[in-house]
Design an enzyme around this catalytic site. Structure first.
Site, PDB file in Angstrom:
ATOM      1  CE  LYS A 172      -3.198   2.722   2.658  1.00 40.46           C
ATOM      2  NZ  LYS A 172      -3.512   3.127   4.034  1.00 40.46           N
ATOM      3  N   GLY A 217      -8.109   9.686   9.701  1.00 40.21           N
ATOM      4  CA  GLY A 217      -8.434   9.802  11.115  1.00 40.21           C
ATOM      5  C   GLY A 217      -9.512  10.799  11.472  1.00 40.21           C
ATOM      6  CB  ALA A 276      -8.149   8.001   4.674  1.00 36.84           C
ATOM      7  N   GLY A 277     -10.851   8.354   6.246  1.00 38.60           N
ATOM      8  CA  GLY A 277     -11.884   9.324   6.573  1.00 38.60           C
ATOM      9  C   GLY A 277     -13.232   8.761   6.964  1.00 38.60           C
ATOM     10  CG  ASN A 309      -5.878   1.499  11.727  1.00 37.23           C
ATOM     11  OD1 ASN A 309      -4.713   1.339  11.440  1.00 37.23           O
ATOM     12  ND2 ASN A 309      -6.301   1.191  12.945  1.00 37.23           N
ATOM     13  CB  THR A 310      -8.844   5.949  13.155  1.00 35.95           C
ATOM     14  OG1 THR A 310      -7.507   6.120  12.690  1.00 35.95           O
ATOM     15  CG2 THR A 310      -9.040   6.763  14.419  1.00 35.95           C
TER      16      THR A 310
END
Length: 278
Positions: free
Chosen positions: A109, A170, A197-198, A219-220
């Site tokens: 990645k 995040g 993301a986001g 993830n987050t």
């Protein structure tokens, strides 16, 4: 009456010619404990788990890094190393080479950060770095923005899948530019697109899958939830629901109301009133 059984709606998730059972990818950082991470992976069964080589100590820096790597191998889920924390093309290449040796995989990645405040990718240098890694035999999944021109350039240099963000890493805001993301999906209909993301809520994941995106990486949103294992399960269910909804063919949006009950068969006094209003 025509009825399509649910089985016919299941379609393979293919990246670089390899088929995966899940459309969810899961990051491995910032969990309260290794046991929580392990349980989250086991309950969500992601296609891959991502690992930041520069942050996890997977090279064997002490017992902690070795234990982490052994746990990942025991889970039986493919590992997707990333180049998180890299700010220069050379850092990316060096990290990718090391990751291939450590994790014994050609998957990478690609993260090349251009701004340490927003964590926005370096869009100017990203295509060149991707091309370098592809020439070295890597299967590159580049973290990028939703910019159509950038995404086309990444495809031109040989990327077979893209990972555009929905919002900065995040933030958990969901898609902050829905128009651009839907245009990207429409203009690149045959390219696997994974929102990277986001995303903060399962509904965010379901939404982008409903638009036709092929998968999500989280993830987050899972690791920092009050109950990460429950959130991992919720996201897995949302991804499946969103994809099934997309394949089912959602009804078109309309500007005006349209009755769901037909006029035919209505009581005569209702039909009469309808005729007068017409």
């Amino acid at each position: 009456m025509t009825f399509e059984p649910t089985e016919t709606l299941r379609d393979p998730f293919v990246l670089y010619g390899e088929s995966f059972d899940s459309r969810l990818l899961l990051g491995t950082a910032r969990y309260p404990s290794p046991a929580t991470l392990q349980a989250a992976v086991e309950i969500s069964r992601p296609a891959m788990v991502t690992v930041a080589l520069r942050r996890q100590g997977a090279v064997g820096e002490g017992e902690g890094g070795q234990a982490f790597w052994q746990m990942l191998k025991a889970l039986g889920v493919p590992v997707l190393p990333n180049t998180a924390g890299c700010f220069t093309p050379q850092e990316v290449v060096n990290t990718a080479m090391m990751a291939r040796e450590v994790f014994e995989t050609d998957w990478i990645k690609l993260e090349l950060i251009g701004d340490d405040y927003t964590l926005q990718p370096d869009t100017l240098n990203l295509p060149d770095v991707a091309e370098t890694l592809i020439k070295e035999g890597f299967k590159v999944l580049p973290y990028c923005t939703e910019d159509l021109v950038l995404c086309r350039r990444l495809l031109d240099v040989g990327c077979q899948a893209l990972m555009p963000w929905a919002a900065p890493i995040g933030t958990g805001r969901g898609a902050i530019n829905p128009h651009a993301m839907r245009v990207l999906r429409e203009r690149l209909p045959d390219t696997p697109l994974i929102v990277d993301a986001g995303l903060g809520l399962p509904s965010h994941a379901a939404q982008v899958l409903e638009w036709g995106y092929d998968g999500v990486l989280l993830n987050t949103a899972v690791a920092q939830a009050a109950y990460p294992v429950n959130m991992a399960r919720a996201f897995a269910q949302a991804v499946e629901a969103g994809r099934t909804a997309y394949l089912a063919g959602p009804m078109p949006e309309r500007e005006v109301a349209q009755a769901s009950t037909p006029v035919v068969g209505m009581p005569f006094w209702h039909a009469e009133n309808t005729e007068h209003r017409a």
